[in-house]
Design an enzyme around this catalytic site. Structure first.
Site, PDB file in Angstrom:
ATOM      1  N   GLY A   1       0.856  -1.191   0.000  1.00 43.66           N
ATOM      2  CA  GLY A   1       0.000   0.000   0.000  1.00 43.66           C
ATOM      3  C   GLY A   1       0.885   1.231   0.000  1.00 43.66           C
TER       4      GLY A   1
ATOM      5  N   PHE B   1      -8.238  -2.306  -4.044  1.00 44.08           N
ATOM      6  CA  PHE B   1      -8.724  -0.935  -3.810  1.00 44.08           C
ATOM      7  C   PHE B   1      -8.606  -0.082  -5.077  1.00 44.08           C
ATOM      8  CE2 PHE B   1      -7.024  -1.161   0.875  1.00 44.08           C
ATOM      9  CZ  PHE B   1      -8.035  -2.058   1.201  1.00 44.08           C
TER      10      PHE B   1
ATOM     11  N   ASP C   1       2.431  13.155  -8.156  1.00 43.31           N
ATOM     12  CA  ASP C   1       2.790  14.574  -7.939  1.00 43.31           C
ATOM     13  C   ASP C   1       1.770  15.477  -8.632  1.00 43.31           C
ATOM     14  OD1 ASP C   1       5.021  14.106  -6.465  1.00 43.31           O
ATOM     15  OD2 ASP C   1       6.473  14.551  -8.056  1.00 43.31           O
TER      16      ASP C   1
ATOM     17  N   GLN D   1     -21.842  32.851  20.020  1.00 46.66           N
ATOM     18  CA  GLN D   1     -20.413  33.009  19.681  1.00 46.66           C
ATOM     19  C   GLN D   1     -19.699  31.667  19.531  1.00 46.66           C
ATOM     20  OE1 GLN D   1     -18.260  35.747  22.135  1.00 46.66           O
ATOM     21  NE2 GLN D   1     -18.827  37.464  20.817  1.00 46.66           N
TER      22      GLN D   1
ATOM     23  N   ILE E   1     -22.379  21.693  14.524  1.00 48.17           N
ATOM     24  CA  ILE E   1     -23.288  22.856  14.498  1.00 48.17           C
ATOM     25  C   ILE E   1     -24.725  22.407  14.186  1.00 48.17           C
ATOM     26  CG2 ILE E   1     -23.861  24.943  13.128  1.00 48.17           C
ATOM     27  CD1 ILE E   1     -20.937  25.653  13.154  1.00 48.17           C
TER      28      ILE E   1
ATOM     29  N   GLU F   1      -4.399   8.069  -2.681  1.00 45.48           N
ATOM     30  CA  GLU F   1      -3.307   8.811  -3.368  1.00 45.48           C
ATOM     31  C   GLU F   1      -2.159   9.099  -2.402  1.00 45.48           C
ATOM     32  OE1 GLU F   1      -3.715  11.098  -6.603  1.00 45.48           O
ATOM     33  OE2 GLU F   1      -5.705  10.384  -7.137  1.00 45.48           O
TER      34      GLU F   1
ATOM     35  N   GLU G   1       0.081  10.594   6.310  1.00 41.84           N
ATOM     36  CA  GLU G   1       1.379  10.344   6.981  1.00 41.84           C
ATOM     37  C   GLU G   1       2.485  10.307   5.919  1.00 41.84           C
ATOM     38  OE1 GLU G   1      -1.405   8.536   7.602  1.00 41.84           O
ATOM     39  OE2 GLU G   1      -1.811   9.392   9.576  1.00 41.84           O
TER      40      GLU G   1
HETATM   41  C1  LIG Z   1     -11.512   3.938  -1.673  1.00 42.03           C
HETATM   42  C2  LIG Z   1     -10.094   3.763  -2.092  1.00 42.03           C
HETATM   43  C3  LIG Z   1      -9.747   3.973  -3.417  1.00 42.03           C
HETATM   44  C4  LIG Z   1      -8.444   3.753  -3.839  1.00 42.03           C
HETATM   45  N1  LIG Z   1      -8.112   3.883  -5.166  1.00 42.03           N
HETATM   46  C5  LIG Z   1      -6.895   3.476  -5.604  1.00 42.03           C
HETATM   47  C6  LIG Z   1      -6.583   3.414  -7.004  1.00 42.03           C
HETATM   48  O1  LIG Z   1      -7.390   3.802  -7.846  1.00 42.03           O
HETATM   49  N2  LIG Z   1      -5.383   2.930  -7.370  1.00 42.03           N
HETATM   50  C7  LIG Z   1      -4.458   2.496  -6.485  1.00 42.03           C
HETATM   51  O2  LIG Z   1      -3.396   2.048  -6.900  1.00 42.03           O
HETATM   52  N3  LIG Z   1      -4.707   2.551  -5.143  1.00 42.03           N
HETATM   53  C8  LIG Z   1      -5.900   3.016  -4.691  1.00 42.03           C
HETATM   54  N4  LIG Z   1      -6.176   3.059  -3.345  1.00 42.03           N
HETATM   55  C9  LIG Z   1      -5.162   2.598  -2.407  1.00 42.03           C
HETATM   56  C10 LIG Z   1      -4.609   3.694  -1.524  1.00 42.03           C
HETATM   57  O3  LIG Z   1      -3.759   4.526  -2.232  1.00 42.03           O
HETATM   58  C11 LIG Z   1      -3.946   3.000  -0.311  1.00 42.03           C
HETATM   59  O4  LIG Z   1      -5.017   2.528   0.487  1.00 42.03           O
HETATM   60  C12 LIG Z   1      -3.052   3.919   0.478  1.00 42.03           C
HETATM   61  O5  LIG Z   1      -1.914   4.260  -0.262  1.00 42.03           O
HETATM   62  C13 LIG Z   1      -2.604   3.286   1.812  1.00 42.03           C
HETATM   63  O6  LIG Z   1      -2.212   1.959   1.670  1.00 42.03           O
HETATM   64  P1  LIG Z   1      -2.812   0.873   2.684  1.00 42.03           P
HETATM   65  O7  LIG Z   1      -4.294   1.020   2.646  1.00 42.03           O
HETATM   66  O8  LIG Z   1      -2.259  -0.455   2.303  1.00 42.03           O
HETATM   67  O9  LIG Z   1      -2.314   1.292   4.113  1.00 42.03           O
HETATM   68  P2  LIG Z   1      -0.892   0.956   4.798  1.00 42.03           P
HETATM   69  O10 LIG Z   1       0.209   1.282   3.863  1.00 42.03           O
HETATM   70  O11 LIG Z   1      -0.941  -0.422   5.349  1.00 42.03           O
HETATM   71  O12 LIG Z   1      -0.875   2.009   5.980  1.00 42.03           O
HETATM   72  C14 LIG Z   1      -1.601   1.824   7.201  1.00 42.03           C
HETATM   73  C15 LIG Z   1      -1.276   2.987   8.120  1.00 42.03           C
HETATM   74  O13 LIG Z   1       0.132   3.030   8.397  1.00 42.03           O
HETATM   75  C16 LIG Z   1       0.666   4.276   8.011  1.00 42.03           C
HETATM   76  N5  LIG Z   1       2.017   4.097   7.458  1.00 42.03           N
HETATM   77  C17 LIG Z   1       2.426   3.183   6.539  1.00 42.03           C
HETATM   78  N6  LIG Z   1       3.730   3.333   6.281  1.00 42.03           N
HETATM   79  C18 LIG Z   1       4.162   4.367   7.039  1.00 42.03           C
HETATM   80  C19 LIG Z   1       5.425   5.006   7.235  1.00 42.03           C
HETATM   81  N7  LIG Z   1       6.516   4.645   6.561  1.00 42.03           N
HETATM   82  N8  LIG Z   1       5.499   6.021   8.127  1.00 42.03           N
HETATM   83  C20 LIG Z   1       4.399   6.430   8.810  1.00 42.03           C
HETATM   84  N9  LIG Z   1       3.176   5.862   8.666  1.00 42.03           N
HETATM   85  C21 LIG Z   1       3.061   4.855   7.799  1.00 42.03           C
HETATM   86  C22 LIG Z   1      -0.285   4.820   6.947  1.00 42.03           C
HETATM   87  O14 LIG Z   1      -0.201   6.230   6.841  1.00 42.03           O
HETATM   88  C23 LIG Z   1      -1.624   4.350   7.479  1.00 42.03           C
HETATM   89  O15 LIG Z   1      -2.092   5.230   8.463  1.00 42.03           O
HETATM   90  C24 LIG Z   1      -7.461   3.342  -2.903  1.00 42.03           C
HETATM   91  C25 LIG Z   1      -7.812   3.185  -1.544  1.00 42.03           C
HETATM   92  C26 LIG Z   1      -9.103   3.379  -1.138  1.00 42.03           C
HETATM   93  C27 LIG Z   1      -9.446   3.177   0.306  1.00 42.03           C
END
Ligand SMILES: Cc1cc2nc3c(=O)[nH]c(=O)nc-3n(C[C@H](O)[C@H](O)[C@H](O)COP(=O)(O)OP(=O)(O)OC[C@H]3O[C@@H](n4cnc5c(N)ncnc54)[C@H](O)[C@@H]3O)c2cc1C
Length: 385
Positions: free
Chosen positions: A131, A156, A240, A279, A337, A363, A367
């Protein structure tokens, strides 16, 4: 010189996108959200209006919008329905590697047809075990004669279940890590391509998110995008370019929430007064308005840099991260609200809050955006070890 004004053309574009969002998206947003359906009728109209192909060069029949134009449109469409916007944006996300790295021949083959008939496209990077660490992907595209044979699965994937075209990132040189990744174009009707689970999501429910499988999928080597081994760079350069529009979507969602809360607060009477006069609520409204404005300026700045071909990795990450955090904070406060009414599905607020959450995740999570920003801000550091 600093000029924050929009041109006549940009004002007209904003008006057109706003009208489309108000007339075509907003009235249907709740229905498609609750039904978890793909609103093909809305997308057909979005295609006719040019939104589905707005980043494709005019030479191939697209709208060739600049980056500032794109973020203006993105804010408006996401204010109408973030789920529908995600489908439209996913098309642009998949076309971007083709626009940036495709040969004229590939553009003619794959981009031009997309401007003649409404189609969907997907950017296939994420895998179950890869991911945030996208460079650790395992799918393979191995050479066999004049073809690549692709095996693996992606998860995903936005538009995954409905796409006509996939841009797939896979290892052409396993063992070389990120440097072994290449980007390959795969038409949906290629034998061996299949769709798995369609995800049931918290928000953006009008968008289709699915698993996509590639089993011995054979495509000609002519479908390689850019050069072999440069796929990871293709993916990062694409992201980017597309992070500012995600930030713009955050601005749109936040703006829709603020507008709704303000109208609600002017009408809702408690203790004999409109709650807009308290307020405590005014402070919340002021905070939301400030943050939305700040987010929009970060988004516009990143898009402006991109339009001038200037480095913008850090600025795009800032725009995406800050604006999506603003969307989350704003929808939470705006819902507050509206009190109990904000929490009910009969009103649009709870959907806006659910929709805001995804903007912090896809995208590249926020983090990861902060890591990108810190990497540039800190620069090289000598390790003490
Ligand atoms: C509805 C949806 C649509 C999507 N569409 C696409 C798409 O069209 N094409 C595509 O390719 N992908 C797509 N994605 C995938 C998306 O880009 C990933 O879900 C995202 O990049 C995070 O990967 P992960 O879910 O495996 O989380 P993980 O990488 O497992 O991360 C889990 C948590 O750990 C944190 N983490 C991981 N590594 C680090 C690090 N080195 N330092 C600090 N924190 C870290 C992350 O920030 C997160 O909070 C989609 C996801 C969703 C939910």
């Amino acid at each position: 010189m600093i000029d924050f004004s929009l041109s006549e053309e940009q004002l007209a574009l904003r008006e057109m996108a706003r009208e489309f969002a108000e007339k075509e998206m907003k009235p249907k947003a709740a229905k498609y959200d609750q039904g978890h359906e793909t609103p093909t009728d809305v997308f057909q109209k979005a295609f006719e209006a040019g939104f589905m192909t707005c980043n494709i060069p005019a030479e191939y029949g697209g709208g060739e919008l600049g980056n500032v134009d794109t973020v203006i449109v993105s804010e408006e469409l996401a204010a109408g329905c973030a789920g529908m916007y995600t489908t439209i944006m996913a098309n642009s996300l998949a076309y971007t590697p083709l626009i940036l790295f495709g040969s004229p021949e590939q553009k003619k083959r794959f981009l031009a047809p997309a401007t003649r008939k409404m189609t969907f496209a997907s950017f296939c990077l994420t895998e179950r075990e890869a991911g945030s660490d996208a460079g650790g992907l395992k799918s393979r595209a191995l050479k066999d004669g004049s073809d690549f044979v692709i095996n693996g699965s992606k998860c995903f994937i936005t538009n995954g279940g409905i796409a006509d075209l996939y841009v797939v990132f896979a290892l052409t040189a396993p063992g070389k890590g990120k440097r072994g990744i290449s980007a390959v174009i795969v038409p949906r009707d290629t034998p061996g391509v299949s769709v798995g689970k369609v995800e049931d999501k918290m928000g953006h429910r009008a968008s289709n998110t699915a698993e996509v499988f590639f089993d011995d999928v054979r495509v000609p080597r002519a479908n390689l995008l850019g050069r072999e081994g440069l796929g990871f760079m293709v993916a990062m350069k694409t992201l980017d370019n597309t992070r500012a529009p995600v930030g713009a979507a955050g601005v749109g969602v936040a703006r829709a929430a603020l507008d709704y809360a303000v109208e609600y607060a002017k009408k809702r009477v408690q203790f004999g007064k409109a709650i807009a006069l308290f307020q405590a609520n005014q402070l919340k409204i002021a905070q939301m308005a400030m943050e939305i404005n700040a987010a929009r300026h970060l988004v516009w700045n990143a898009a402006w840099l991109m339009d001038r071909g200037k480095p913008c990795g850090k600025e795009s990450a800032m725009a995406k991260c800050f604006a999506s955090d603003v969307a989350m904070r704003t929808t939470t406060e705006a819902l507050q609200i509206c009190g109990g009414y904000g929490y009910m599905k009969d009103y649009p607020m709870e959907k806006l809050m659910r929709d805001a959450k995804l903007l912090q995740i896809y995208e590249g999570t926020n983090e990861i955006q902060r890591l990108v920003i810190a990497h540039e801000v800190v620069g090289p550091v000598r390790d003490a070890k």
